[in-house]
Design an enzyme around this catalytic site. Structure first.
Site, PDB file in Angstrom:
ATOM      1  N   GLY A 206      16.317  49.193   6.399  1.00 37.19           N
ATOM      2  CA  GLY A 206      17.338  49.452   7.549  1.00 37.19           C
ATOM      3  C   GLY A 206      17.883  48.062   8.101  1.00 37.19           C
ATOM      4  N   ASN A 207      18.759  48.475   9.500  1.00 30.23           N
ATOM      5  CA  ASN A 207      18.899  46.861  10.238  1.00 30.23           C
ATOM      6  C   ASN A 207      18.645  46.979  11.721  1.00 30.23           C
ATOM      7  OD1 ASN A 207      21.000  48.278  11.401  1.00 30.23           O
ATOM      8  ND2 ASN A 207      21.479  48.533   9.113  1.00 30.23           N
ATOM      9  N   ARG A 208      19.004  45.874  12.187  1.00 31.19           N
ATOM     10  CA  ARG A 208      18.230  45.847  13.277  1.00 31.19           C
ATOM     11  C   ARG A 208      19.276  46.438  14.574  1.00 31.19           C
ATOM     12  NH1 ARG A 208      14.743  41.633  14.671  1.00 31.19           N
ATOM     13  NH2 ARG A 208      14.500  40.134  12.799  1.00 31.19           N
ATOM     14  N   SER A 209      20.707  47.054  13.965  1.00 28.59           N
ATOM     15  CA  SER A 209      21.387  47.864  14.919  1.00 28.59           C
ATOM     16  C   SER A 209      20.564  48.453  15.579  1.00 28.59           C
ATOM     17  CB  SER A 209      22.998  48.432  14.371  1.00 28.59           C
ATOM     18  OG  SER A 209      23.415  49.087  15.361  1.00 28.59           O
TER      19      SER A 209
END
Ligand code: CTP
Length: 426
Positions: free
Chosen positions: A222-225
């Site tokens: 995933g990513n930090r958005s």
């Protein structure tokens, strides 16, 4: 379309996971309400993961949202599968002793389809037949069960119809045949409010949050958005009078009220939803942080560490560039549509942020590119933002900063200005 999928406590509940998939893959927003007994056959985690919504069977969960009233009121279609003898009896006698039976009582005018499954003796029992007759007399569609092998050694009428058959019957009942990926979303799914404002009468699709790319049933890349900027944009577009659809990947914040939410998990799901939504959108804002890569192989079972084999190596494959594809699809169809991209950039010895952003704008060929300068100030999860808006038409870069709502308002103002430049108001 907003669907409530009620699941009764029978072994056939496992087949309903496939039915849920058929609904969500066709773009419908499904809330699952299992009975207490149903959760003994298929757990809440499965329904939550497949539907993308919290799942409960109690009227005492999420009381502040008045779930037992809201779900029935908001549903555009209710499907109950498997409808057990007990569930048919409770529905026929108007009982309200769990969330599903409350929802059925609150259903108002929406179509209701029940797909029974039980042993033959139970199905043919005069009590069950009387309940079915009562429900049908009230306009509820009760399917005939299929015949064949039942749970034990017995066979006869009482099998749950195949998920595809229930899916088709349900959509036909709701007057919404499955739509091909390029057709517009059903009107009910596409639009909500339309207030006065510079975007009045227009449909705006906003993607927000970060995609999650599964590795196995419990892990993902995933990513930090946080989704905050995308949510602020959806709210600002709504306040400017647009009908707004939010394609929500993983977000740390709730979606704004008054917009239509389509939940997605992966880049491929977002691609499908975005291309689908594009068909009736006047403006598309791609604020989501889309994973550029996904694991080449997704394990169907949890990956275990083992002493007798080497540690796993994750190979990645590239995800499609959704923004680029949206622009290409629009141009191929000569559609009038404004497409806005986002970019998080850093400068280095070969060029500054605006050089890289300008190159990205040429590559993606969208109309506007909203550029975040990342590096010294973090953007992910913060409540403030500072951006430069670049235009493919070549006008001067425009700066905007402040809260994410301030930045969203500036972006929406710029979109309104671009639209009025291209299409002068009548
Ligand atoms: N985007 C997209 N599909 C992808 C990746 C990104 O539609 N597979 C969109 C994002 O939503 C955003 C814009 O493209 O609006 C730019 O995202 P970014 O990750 O900065 O672009 P990349 O093409 O991945 O560029 P880079 O090589 O700098 O990572």
């Amino acid at each position: 379309m907003r669907i409530v999928l009620g699941v009764g406590g029978g072994i056939a509940a496992y087949k309903v996971a496939s039915l849920l998939r058929l609904f969500t893959e066709a773009g419908h927003d499904v809330t699952v309400i299992p009975t207490e007994a149903a959760t003994r056959f298929v757990g809440v985690a499965t329904w939550e993961a497949l539907s993308g919504h919290p799942v409960s069977n109690s009227v005492f969960d999420e009381v502040h949202t008045v779930n037992h009233v809201r779900l029935g009121h908001e549903a555009e279609l209710i499907v109950v599968a498997p409808a057990t003898a007990d569930l048919l009896a409770r529905a026929a006698t108007g009982q309200a002793n769990d969330l599903l039976s409350n929802t059925l009582l609150m259903a108002g005018g929406c179509p209701v389809l029940m797909a029974p499954a039980m042993h033959t003796e139970m199905w043919q029992h005069p009590a069950t037949q009387a309940n079915v007759e009562t429900l049908r007399s009230r306009g509820i569609t009760v399917l005939e069960p299929a015949s064949g092998r039942l749970t034990g050694s017995d066979s006869g009428p009482g099998r749950l119809p195949e998920p595809e058959a229930i899916f088709e019957a349900a959509l036909a009942l709701a007057g919404a045949p499955p739509v091909p990926a390029t057709a517009p979303l059903p009107a009910s799914d596409a639009v909500l409010s339309s207030a006065p404002g510079p975007l009045a009468g227009l449909t705006v699709t906003v993607s927000a949050g970060g995609t999650r790319e599964p590795l196995d049933p419990v892990r993902f890349l995933g990513n930090r958005s946080s989704g905050k900027q995308g949510v602020a944009l959806a709210a600002a577009a709504r306040d400017a009078g647009a009908k707004v659809r939010l394609l929500a990947a993983h977000m740390d914040v709730p979606p704004p009220s008054g917009v239509n939410v389509v939940n997605v998990e992966t880049a491929l799901e977002l691609r499908k939803a975005a291309l689908h939504a594009a068909a009736d959108s006047d403006v598309i804002i791609m604020a989501a942080a889309v994973a550029d890569f996904r694991p080449a192989d997704v394990s169907g079972t949890k990956i275990k560490k083992r002493d007798d084999v080497a540690d796993p190596v994750i190979s990645l494959v590239r995800n499609p560039d959704i923004l680029r594809e949206l622009v290409e699809t629009r141009d191929a169809a000569s559609r009038r549509q404004l497409i806005v991209g986002f970019a998080a950039e850093t400068g280095d010895a070969d060029g500054d942020v605006l050089d890289y952003a300008a190159a990205k704008l040429r590559r993606k060929a969208c109309d506007l590119l909203v550029v975040n300068h990342v590096g010294q100030d973090k953007v992910f999860g913060e409540d403030t933002n500072s951006v430069v808006i670049l235009s493919r038409a070549g006008s001067e870069p425009q700066e905007a900063s402040g809260s994410k709502s301030d930045v969203a308002a500036a972006v929406i103002d710029r979109i309104s200005a671009e639209l009025s430049r291209v299409v002068p108001p009548a």
